[in-house]
Write an enzyme that holds these catalytic residues in place. Structure first.
Site, mmCIF file in Angstrom:
data_model
loop_
_atom_site.group_PDB
_atom_site.id
_atom_site.type_symbol
_atom_site.label_atom_id
_atom_site.label_comp_id
_atom_site.label_asym_id
_atom_site.label_seq_id
_atom_site.Cartn_x
_atom_site.Cartn_y
_atom_site.Cartn_z
ATOM 1 N N LYS A 81 0.889 -1.164 0.000
ATOM 2 C CA LYS A 81 0.000 0.000 0.000
ATOM 3 C C LYS A 81 0.924 1.211 0.000
ATOM 4 O O LYS A 81 1.642 1.438 0.986
ATOM 5 C CB LYS A 81 -0.888 -0.065 1.238
ATOM 6 C CG LYS A 81 -1.569 1.228 1.641
ATOM 7 C CD LYS A 81 -2.803 1.516 0.821
ATOM 8 C CE LYS A 81 -3.606 2.647 1.462
ATOM 9 N NZ LYS A 81 -2.814 3.919 1.518
ATOM 10 N N GLY A 131 4.723 4.177 10.425
ATOM 11 C CA GLY A 131 3.917 5.393 10.403
ATOM 12 C C GLY A 131 3.523 5.826 11.791
ATOM 13 O O GLY A 131 4.279 5.648 12.750
ATOM 14 N N SER A 132 2.318 6.385 11.878
ATOM 15 C CA SER A 132 1.893 6.982 13.143
ATOM 16 C C SER A 132 1.369 5.932 14.113
ATOM 17 O O SER A 132 0.973 4.829 13.722
ATOM 18 C CB SER A 132 0.773 7.994 12.884
ATOM 19 O OG SER A 132 -0.395 7.311 12.464
ATOM 20 N N GLY A 186 -2.288 5.177 13.237
ATOM 21 C CA GLY A 186 -2.445 4.297 12.080
ATOM 22 C C GLY A 186 -2.027 2.869 12.382
ATOM 23 O O GLY A 186 -2.724 1.907 12.041
ATOM 24 N N GLY A 187 -0.891 2.724 13.044
ATOM 25 C CA GLY A 187 -0.389 1.385 13.359
ATOM 26 C C GLY A 187 -1.314 0.649 14.308
ATOM 27 O O GLY A 187 -1.607 -0.538 14.125
ATOM 28 N N GLU A 228 5.952 -0.125 13.148
ATOM 29 C CA GLU A 228 6.927 0.785 13.764
ATOM 30 C C GLU A 228 6.261 2.142 13.774
ATOM 31 O O GLU A 228 5.928 2.676 12.722
ATOM 32 C CB GLU A 228 8.222 0.760 12.953
ATOM 33 C CG GLU A 228 9.375 1.471 13.620
ATOM 34 C CD GLU A 228 9.443 2.930 13.258
ATOM 35 O OE1 GLU A 228 8.717 3.746 13.894
ATOM 36 O OE2 GLU A 228 10.190 3.277 12.347
ATOM 37 N N CYS A 282 11.965 8.914 12.707
ATOM 38 C CA CYS A 282 11.342 8.192 13.834
ATOM 39 C C CYS A 282 12.213 8.274 15.079
ATOM 40 O O CYS A 282 11.723 8.104 16.187
ATOM 41 C CB CYS A 282 11.153 6.721 13.484
ATOM 42 S SG CYS A 282 10.265 6.449 11.959
ATOM 43 N N GLU A 301 4.750 11.805 20.888
ATOM 44 C CA GLU A 301 5.678 12.273 19.875
ATOM 45 C C GLU A 301 5.158 13.555 19.209
ATOM 46 O O GLU A 301 3.975 13.672 18.896
ATOM 47 C CB GLU A 301 5.826 11.162 18.822
ATOM 48 C CG GLU A 301 6.841 11.450 17.746
ATOM 49 C CD GLU A 301 6.910 10.313 16.726
ATOM 50 O OE1 GLU A 301 5.923 9.560 16.595
ATOM 51 O OE2 GLU A 301 7.960 10.183 16.073
#
Lengths: 530, 530
Positions: free
Chosen positions: B186, B243-244, B247-248, B267, B304, B393
């Site tokens: 994706k 990603g965020s 989202g994760g 991650e 990150c 973060e």
């Protein structure tokens, strides 16, 4: 010798909340209640146990790394020192015959010693070092060193069907301790006295070795409250479980829903399909029939690896089923581990016989207290594919024969099973090599262990074994709960960058004080790292 | 050279549903729309891609195991062959400077080649053999052989901040392919043209090598529909994501709720705390201030591993913050990767400055299209502990200084962070060794990589690196998404019992045809297994 208290081991104390409910240990062969009365843990006791395990874990970080090896060896010795008191209690609580109990005690003690050896040797952490290069362009290369480290307090849920080898001092506890974790064990309520005796062996070991007393805790009781409290406790870092799909999935779901999810290593049993090719069956019919019957009957059918579904060429199914029935008849009354398992099994068999397309060859019947007779059922590939219920485990001495017209139909059924601890293939000299190869590929795709010309029960405890497999066999198909590789579950990966030698864990220090094999700049070596 | 189509790569075809919605690639430095128009994938396209990946995976099982090595090498070569067209497209879609894009292309190509080498060499599967002993009492010992095997189709979600190295041909795809899996990628909607160019490089490689064409598929689009369809598809066996946290976690939750849960290796970034001890700061204040500023500014703060929280002795905080402000001032306008990231970052900084106990030293302001200026904020340990929002973060060029009175307060704050990709410690000659040791233990307990006297940005790609860490840094702290050990994620453990030599995977065959190092009966060796 420890006198049973019926209470929990929390931070080195035998304790219970006075207000809590109680439960009994039952002899499944007589229905008799076995003293003492056991107290059911409540959520606050689970919390206290998790807190004790966390304090002890934090203290353990200052100990020399071999503490867990010494502890495991001492637990093993103490279990043997429990002598007949342990064997008798297990026998009464489980109705397992003495030879099996003694054998399983041997396996349990050997597992503890094996993990002691692994912990003492020290190379299990996969120490990997890439040394610095200050002159690299465009940027200097840092020193990086990686290894596996303990996670912290682990919740271990003991199994009913291996009260010793997968009880509260079983494989999960041994592998978790070996890696340096602390434990809160939830004893299986089917054998609480056995659990308490094991806990007493660990308590003595912790006291004798002067280790942090909260490194091992035991909570007991039926119901879900205390287990849920453990899985939800913020100090618990991972879960080990052996039991039913329903139980394992419930813990997995709880752990996944936490604010901070934790891994659950649940071994939840499976149907362990066996595919018999035509040649194999015509060449070795008697051996196969007897082997199947023995594998179905072993442990009264209460092994996670019991063959539950057997694919047979339709032209050969009648001869095979007659031979199996004959072999099963030798065991007309089998005492199961508890009334709950027996009742569930009977219900499952009744349900099975009512599913359209299922023929009952021998009906499994309750025969005494927690006893049953073995059962055998038959269906075809079409019904197997269309009825989801036929792919569920029947935990007890029964199997389902699935007759197939051609191998492709059987392989479609195997694909539909989706996940199993084991999958077995019987091949003969006259079976087409291409079909053999294709069948093995399908079996491998759904199983943690594939077996050729053998039976799935009887699990080796060594380096190469895998007791795992795709869901619903387990919740993590990249792990095993049996064998030395089980130590890689209750760990996490940590890298150290430019950390001074004296601040590194011994396994990563330049001088290689543990004298272990490490990977340094891509080479496997026992040399120093400078 | 591939001409951008704006469509998806499904089973070797550039396709899209004519009825679907579209989206644009935007140049973040000008706000201009970059042609072509891109089609947003719909659920049925995700399904088609998963089915293609499954068919190709099944076909790949009959190929010689080195197919993935050849494929990865060819992809790497094709990426270089894309030449300036790729570099220019990345530059336009991301506003990253050419030197960074070229450097990241080098890292991407090297990763692909590294995994090609690992796949070709063959020992990554941890081949372990325990040979049979037919004379063992009471039962014969079977032959058991274990190794890691591919899982099947993997869904890879590309990152926005490393459009090449963690894009659709980045570390997740490279490590998953190396192990023999197939891919549905994706693409991140922030750089769809870059994604399509990468996919064209893979398509050409599959065609040139005559490999199953569905081994790699690409679907594109903003929104959650297609990602959710992928994670829920029964053929998808695991997920890789960078990603965020939001989202994760959403993907993790979906995967955990499936009838058959699958693992998600997500991650999700972190705050990367840095603890400065008194001695370190008085001995090296200028080096530390400059190093911090560079680490905060690198990639416009969109790494990150950007240091987000810095613990400073309160007596030294004013001098340090002045020095950092001076160093940050050199970069007054930084273009972020897209408007969404810039707006989120500004919002986060505004929120930060309003939290009680937070002092704004330099406010981060939007300056142009997707541009901002760097920011610096300050608080104390008491507020850090009481305000959960301070532990989140801020993805962009800002950091929070946390002044501490004594080290124990700082360590309590570090414990509260709970999970981070990295944690750094600065020590000086005059810092108490016991405090150094204790601080390192706390930092280790929350991080995948601990660093002494250095800065967390700049991640090596080698054997010893760990780019991982406890939740919320990742969803699996026993894995890394960077470095050679990343290959151990998209795999499962399988044992073969008494399987005839000709039916075993080459890595486990007696004659050791791959000439790899294996563990045979407890010994590491390249010898035959008989």
């Amino acid at each position: 010798m420890h006198k049973l208290t019926g209470s929990h081991l929390i931070d080195g104390q035998w304790r219970q909340e006075r207000s809590s409910r109680t439960f009994d240990a039952i002899d499944p062969s007589t229905g008799a209640t076995l003293p003492p009365v056991f107290f059911s843990a409540v959520g606050t006791e689970a919390n206290s146990a998790a807190e004790a395990a966390k304090r002890a874990f934090d203290l353990s970080l200052d100990l020399p790394p071999k503490w867990s090896a010494d502890l495991l060896d001492k637990i093993a010795a103490n279990i043997l020192d429990l002598g007949n008191a342990l064997l008798e209690r297990v026998e009464k609580e489980t109705a397992l015959p003495r030879a099996r109990v003694t054998g399983e005690r041997g396996r349990t003690v050997n597992q503890l010693k094996m993990f002691a050896g692994i912990a003492r040797e020290g190379s299990w952490g996969d120490a990997t070092i890439d040394t610095a290069d200050p002159n690299r362009q465009p940027l200097p290369k840092p020193d990086l060193r990686r290894m596996l480290r303990a996670r912290g307090p682990i919740a271990v849920f003991g199994a009913s069907n291996f009260p010793l080898a997968f009880g509260v001092c079983g494989g999960d506890t041994a592998s978790a301790l070996a890696a340096g974790n602390s434990i809160v064990a939830k004893g299986h309520p089917s054998h609480p006295g056995t659990n308490e005796l094991f806990a007493s062996a660990v308590l003595d070991a912790l006291q004798t070795l002067n280790l942090p007393i909260g490194l091992f805790n035991l909570v007991q009781g039926p119901g879900n409250e205390v287990g849920a409290a453990l899985v939800n406790h913020p100090f618990i870092e991972a879960v080990g479980f052996t039991g039913s799909l329903r139980g394992g999935r419930a813990l997995f779901d709880l752990a996944a829903k936490r604010d901070r999810p934790i891994p659950v290593f649940a071994e939840m049993g499976s149907v362990n399909p066996i595919l018999l090719l035509r040649g194999a069956l015509s060449e070795n019919s008697a051996t196969i029939a007897n082997g199947l019957a023995q594998s179905i009957l072993g442990g009264a059918g209460q092994f996670c690896t019991k063959p539950g579904v057997i694919f047979v060429p339709s032209s050969q199914v009648d001869d095979l089923s007659q031979a199996i029935v004959k072999a099963l008849a030798a065991a007309s009354e089998l005492v199961m581990l508890n009334y709950g398992l027996r009742d569930n099994f009977c219900e499952r068999c009744s349900h099975l016989s009512e599913i359209p397309g299922v023929k009952t060859i021998v009906k499994s019947n309750p025969t005494g207290h927690a006893s049953i007779s073995p059962g055998l059922y038959e269906t075809d590939t079409e019904h197997f594919l269309s009825q989801l219920a036929l792919r569920e485990e029947a935990f007890g001495p029964a199997a389902l024969l699935v007759k197939y017209e051609n191998e492709a139909d059987a392989l479609r059924c195997i694909d539909a099973i989706g996940g199993s601890l084991t999958a077995s293939l019987h091949i003969g000299k006259t079976d087409n090599p291409t079909i053999q190869k294709r069948a093995l590929a399908h079996l491998e795709s759904i199983a943690g262990r594939v077996i050729v010309n053998g039976f799935p029960t009887g699990v080796e405890v060594n380096d190469a074994v895998v007791h795992g497999g795709p869901y619903p066999a387990t919740t993590d198909s990249n792990s095993t709960s049996v064998g030395s590789a089980a130590i890689r579950r209750f760990v996490r990966m940590v890298a150290f960058q430019n950390v001074p030698d004296e601040l590194l864990p011994p396994a990563l220090q330049n001088a290689n004080p543990l004298q272990i094999s490490r990977t340094i700049n891509g080479q496997r070596t026992k040399a120093n790292a400078e």
